[in-house]
Scaffold this motif. Structure first.
Motif, short mmCIF file in Angstrom:
data_model
loop_
_atom_site.label_atom_id
_atom_site.label_comp_id
_atom_site.label_asym_id
_atom_site.label_seq_id
_atom_site.Cartn_x
_atom_site.Cartn_y
_atom_site.Cartn_z
N ASP A 149 109.71 16.28 -56.75
CA ASP A 149 109.71 14.93 -56.13
C ASP A 149 108.94 13.92 -56.82
N GLU A 150 107.51 14.49 -56.98
CA GLU A 150 106.46 13.57 -57.54
C GLU A 150 106.85 13.33 -59.20
N LEU A 151 107.43 14.07 -59.64
CA LEU A 151 107.85 13.76 -61.06
C LEU A 151 108.84 12.68 -61.12
N ILE A 152 109.84 12.81 -60.10
CA ILE A 152 110.89 11.93 -60.29
C ILE A 152 110.18 10.64 -59.68
N ALA A 153 109.35 10.42 -58.79
CA ALA A 153 108.67 9.18 -58.46
C ALA A 153 108.14 8.58 -59.54
N TYR A 154 107.49 9.64 -60.28
CA TYR A 154 106.71 9.16 -61.27
C TYR A 154 107.32 8.32 -62.48
N ASN A 155 108.42 9.18 -62.97
CA ASN A 155 109.35 8.58 -64.10
C ASN A 155 109.78 7.33 -63.35
N ARG A 192 98.26 13.37 -59.16
CA ARG A 192 98.93 14.56 -58.24
C ARG A 192 99.56 15.66 -59.25
N ILE A 193 100.29 15.08 -60.24
CA ILE A 193 101.08 15.65 -61.13
C ILE A 193 100.06 16.28 -62.12
N PHE A 194 99.10 15.59 -62.38
CA PHE A 194 98.06 16.37 -63.34
C PHE A 194 97.49 17.24 -62.91
#
Length: 365
Positions: A149-155, A192-194
């Motif tokens: 979900d975080e990755l989708i939000a970042y992109n 957060r992803i990092f």
């Protein structure tokens, strides 16, 4: 966890097929182009909702047909999981678990974890950093729904920020307030992803080293290094420093979308200085480390799919690999190869039983 039964209709070169699988090693043998890899790809669909090789669902439909359907019956923790994937031309993909539709395909990721090793994996070594980020994201996503979900939000924010930079270049109107909003959203998700990627690599690197040493019998010194701009810099400071460059290039030049993995052998780039056998050993160790990581995190064993991996490996490394995947650390294994005698010889030599399937054009026996 293991796959008991697999069936599909109008999938790639198959009009219709059904197989019952053993809990241990299953080998699919046939000529190139017979459909062995397509069978593994059908299993990949059931686990990760997409093809391993081609992101366009409609291109998996058999020529002349209007749809494909894949069904699988899994056994997991003593319970039966029935999963179905269907695609009709010009319609949205349907995905069901125990006859119930998913609202979001992302909710299925990680339920039936899978590791695939294929000749196509060479792109992880020879192509750009995007392929290596995909590898990291695939592993973490199968153990952490929040990460996906975080990755989708970042992109999504990244696309918006890049669109704004292009708009500024096209119109000459600079909107620092809107840019600041995007920067705040980007850095929040990015940090957060990092942190999750860094924590993952701290565990994963040690697992990888152990697998490579086993396969190669310590014949080579290899290195796996996580590279990120955020290792030594604050994300917000990076964006502020690069704003003029970003405006000129009309895209965001700093962030976790630039992360990479460095693959080295004897201190030099594996891409340039590794032989085909060394590169293949590196990739196999990478994927087996993924398998071990998923097992440790999820508490059960994923499926392991090995597509045509015996080519370019010497006999000693093949035997070591098969000893590894046939012991108690691994669960169900699906293998493809072109030679029946080679498959029988390998597993006879290590005293492991294998269920053998003969694959001819569009049929399995």
């Amino acid at each position: 966890m293991y796959l008991q039964q697999l069936s599909f209709i109008n999938f790639k070169n198959y009009a219709e097929a059904e197989v019952s699988l053993a809990e241990g090693v299953n080998a699919f043998v046939g000529n190139n182009g017979a459909g062995k890899t397509n069978l593994l790809d059908a299993v990949h669909y059931l686990s990760l909702c997409k093809s391993y090789f081609n992101p366009i669902d409609s291109q998996q439909i058999k020529q002349g047909a209007d749809f494909f359907m894949i069904n699988g019956i899994f056994k997991k923790n003593g319970h039966k999981e029935v999963v179905a994937c269907g695609v009709k031309r010009n319609q949205k993909k349907q995905f069901k678990r125990n006859k119930k539709d998913y609202q979001r395909l992302a909710d299925h990721i990680g339920l039936l974890p899978l590791v695939m090793i294929s000749p196509y994996d060479i792109s992880i070594i020879i192509e750009g950093s995007e392929e290596r980020r995909k590898f990291i994201d695939n592993v973490i996503s199968q153990t952490d729904h929040n990460y996906l979900d975080e990755l989708i939000a970042y992109n999504k924010v990244l696309v918006n920020r890049n669109s704004l930079l292009k708009q500024i270049a096209d119109t000459g109107r600079y909107d620092p307030e809107l840019l600041a909003v995007f920067d705040e959203q980007l850095t929040a998700s990015g940090k957060r992803i990092f942190e999750k990627r860094r924590a993952f690599m701290e565990v994963f690197t040690g697992i990888f080293n152990r697998h490579y040493q086993f396969i190669s019998e310590d014949a080579e010194q290899v290195e796996l290094v996580y590279e990120s701009q955020l290792l030594h810099n604050d994300f917000t400071a990076l964006l502020n420093k690069a704003i003029e460059r970003d405006r000129v290039l009309e895209r965001t030049t700093n962030g976790i979308h630039k992360d990479d993995l460095l693959f080295n052998i004897h201190g030099m780039a594996m891409k340039k200085f590794g032989s085909q056998g060394q590169q293949k050993s590196f990739l196999i160790a990478l994927k087996l480390a993924q398998y071990t990581f998923l097992t440790q995190k999820n508490g059960f064993k994923p499926l392991l799919l090995l597509d045509d991996i015996f080519d370019k490996l010497d006999d000693n490394r093949i035997t070591k690999l098969m000893q590894m995947v046939s012991n108690n650390d691994f669960g169900q294994v699906l293998i493809t190869d072109t030679s029946t005698s080679r498959v029988k010889g390998i597993f006879d030599s290590i005293n492991v039983s294998v269920k053998l399937f003969k694959v001819t054009e569009g049929s399995i026996a």
